[in-house]
Design an enzyme around this catalytic site. Sequence first.
Site, mmCIF file in Angstrom:
data_model
loop_
_atom_site.group_PDB
_atom_site.id
_atom_site.type_symbol
_atom_site.label_atom_id
_atom_site.label_comp_id
_atom_site.label_asym_id
_atom_site.label_seq_id
_atom_site.Cartn_x
_atom_site.Cartn_y
_atom_site.Cartn_z
ATOM 1 N N ASP A 198 -0.967 -4.703 -3.929
ATOM 2 C CA ASP A 198 0.215 -5.109 -3.172
ATOM 3 C C ASP A 198 0.393 -6.622 -3.179
ATOM 4 O O ASP A 198 1.524 -7.120 -3.242
ATOM 5 C CB ASP A 198 0.127 -4.602 -1.725
ATOM 6 N N ARG B 59 -9.101 2.130 7.011
ATOM 7 C CA ARG B 59 -7.780 1.498 7.084
ATOM 8 C C ARG B 59 -6.834 2.423 7.827
ATOM 9 O O ARG B 59 -6.729 3.601 7.508
ATOM 10 C CB ARG B 59 -7.233 1.221 5.686
ATOM 11 N N HIS C 160 -13.824 29.190 -9.680
ATOM 12 C CA HIS C 160 -13.479 27.804 -9.336
ATOM 13 C C HIS C 160 -13.943 27.455 -7.929
ATOM 14 O O HIS C 160 -14.233 26.290 -7.636
ATOM 15 C CB HIS C 160 -11.969 27.603 -9.476
ATOM 16 N N CYS D 120 -10.384 -5.088 -2.683
ATOM 17 C CA CYS D 120 -10.377 -3.628 -2.767
ATOM 18 C C CYS D 120 -9.298 -3.089 -3.700
ATOM 19 O O CYS D 120 -9.054 -1.886 -3.723
ATOM 20 C CB CYS D 120 -10.217 -3.004 -1.381
ATOM 21 N N GLU E 255 -2.477 -8.869 1.806
ATOM 22 C CA GLU E 255 -1.645 -8.391 0.693
ATOM 23 C C GLU E 255 -0.212 -8.898 0.794
ATOM 24 O O GLU E 255 0.639 -8.530 -0.018
ATOM 25 C CB GLU E 255 -1.656 -6.852 0.650
#
Length: 822
Positions: free
Chosen positions: A704, A581, A443, A751, A680
């Site tokens: 949001d 952000r 892995h 977004c 938002e």
Amino acid sequence: MVGIVIVSHSEKLAAAVRELTRQMVGSAVEIAIAAGIDDPENPFGTDPMRVLAAIEAADRGEGVLLLMDLGSAVMSAEMALEFLEADRRSRVQLCEAPLVEGAIAAAVAVSTGANLDRAIAEARSALTPKACQLGIEPASPPAPNAATGEPTSQLRLTVCNRLGIHARPAALFVQIASQFTASIAVTNLRRSSEAIDGKSIIQLMTLGVRQGDEIAIAARGIDAGNAVQALKELIQCNFHEGDADVPEVATSAPTVPTGEGVQGIAASPGVALGPLVRYHPVLPEVREAMAEDPESEWDTLQLAVQNARRQMQMLANAMSSPETGAIFEAHQLYLQDPYLWKGIRHDIFVEKYGAIAAWKRAIDETVRRYQNLDDPYLQARSSDLNDIGIRVLRALSGNSSVRLELRDPGILLTGDLTPSEVAQLDPKVILGICTTGGSANSHSAILARNLGIPTVMGLGDRLAGVADGTEIALDGDTGEVWVEPDRDRRRTLAAKRQVSESRAIAPSPTQTRDGRRVTLLANVMGVPDAQLARNSGAEGVGLLRTEFFYFDRPLPPGEEEQAQVYRAIADIFKNRPTVIRTLDVGGDKPLPWLQLPPENNPFLGLRGIRLLLDRPDLFKTQLRAILKASHGRQIKVMFPTVATLAEWRAAKALLDRAKAELDGEDRAYNRAIAVGMMVEIPAAVAIADRFAAEVDFFSIGTNDLTQYYLAADRTNPQVSPFANVLEPSVLRAIAQTTRAAGAVGVPVAVCGELASNPAAVPLLVGLGIAELSLNPRAIAAVKAAIARFSVPEAEAIAATALQLDSAEAVRNFLQQQFSALS
């Protein structure tokens, strides 16, 4: 969210179980009860119609788990299922788990976001802690025997997928097997092995099932036939693995050098050149001390395992593909494997070992079993067990996981790397990997390929005498490594690397049918996501969620650590934009080390920009890191959940203070860095024209924005259906924002999840959105959708949608228009 239904003969008992469960998880989980009958003199009994009503009340689209007390409760539940439509019946599962313990365990799992399968598994394991505390060791289920009178089902079939039942197929097998109440036994007929518990991933993998092996599956219980049929379908479709899923690679390295190079195992393609840097992981010290209080040791171990499980889930969520995420989801299955816990329980309560020693003994024994198998692929799984073992040991010893980092770019030389270590590597600093052991089927190799880090494994001690800092070149396609390569070799490898890089999927302009440009950016969370986004054709990063940096650690990240990662992500896109952000936590994203007081309604509490302004030191550290990373890059900074001009101006003032500090330190940064905000909050929409006069850009977070506009908490299953982004009121809020921004030339992006919906793209373009930031995997579909329509068509679609009366009407209209444009 998964719903839970409690079916009981006694209404008071069912209500009490629900109340007890809600004491554990609050009211976030939907729990319906179907109990008692309408007979005042004899109220005890069950009614299928009440069960049916409870199922409908609890069903939020992600499945319903039914827990029953006894007797006719099971019959009533089964009868209720017959009245359901096929699509709803398929997501309702009856579970034989104990009523009280099962309800609590399932509700706790659901409250953390577990799906129906995991909730069932948690409910079924609910008696394990009690059994362990009483010294009762659960026995492995015996092979089905028709003489017991229970329904049985048996099957023999050949495993055809290339690598047999390795970790991911084993995890799928266990997940499906655990959906059924029947006991399931599996035998590898090639090895004539004893039957093992088909619900134990550890025992299943130690069967060593290879391609071409014949196995026997035997089930006993009321749903034995369905269980065997489901497992048969899984095996016959090769565990959903195509031939391309696993590359054909060597499993051992020749000992004779090839030409001028040292030959190893080609594990991850690509060319790397740089100084050699050795890595020796520091492992927690383990002493096999005895313990006087087994219960305390057991509780300590349970807490450490819970922490490890949360860390693994974070890693799974951060992975850029289902394949790599499944690696860490499979790791979580190891942590709840009954075979592993049987030995640990014995060592703690009988042998009186401490938690650390008992855990290490169990892991070491299981690792040895894997390493002794004759299948190289299954031998490689020992690295997964080591990874899990180390993670829990670090939690037990109080040492947080150590992030593998280099100050300067180089090629790593180490014995082996665990999947967790590889998952956190920075491809801009770790130019290549050389390991003395390992396998191309491991892995760790899969993760290295996902990150695009050239890797050669299985070198043994061939580089033992090479000093740190010596220039090394490696070719991950051929498995060759060169020490201090000559000029011709360097020139050949550089040409090969240039050809390889030119083949990467480059961003290409996206435009409507009549030529209007629409910029497609990506929402990312870390370096692997950014690499996937670039390879998917993203033109930059429209939303870098920095929360990934702050979770699952005892203290917040430092300034330099943040700056290094921000640079790495921005450099993947070179001269294209990266919008960072700032930290957006609170609400549904708490941080334990912040020690925030509990809030009745955290979504209306201290979250996003409010929290940052309340913790200015935390905020300024991140702002300084972003500014440092911005030098020579198109990095932009964006503030979340801004509601008022005062918040915006306070955040800008702190950014200006950070700039002044860097000026005083003579540190370089982009003095003209663009500063924007998320839209938002309804208050921000109402004064979007005022904000537009001060910001450099807007980014509308439709997730949001929808929940705040419609007063519907999207994490609350009772009201989350109301949080529909296609409600005309939300669409009008988007239109109002774009009009205000357009009046002064401020660009607007979307977004949220709406940007990833191809049918909704004409609506957004028609509303004036020229930039979308979306899931990297949705880029191709959205790009194709944009090419189908012209701007006048998009504007007409938007104008009509704004006049409709409901989200359902908007959805139907968009689907019709999307089909017509096809």
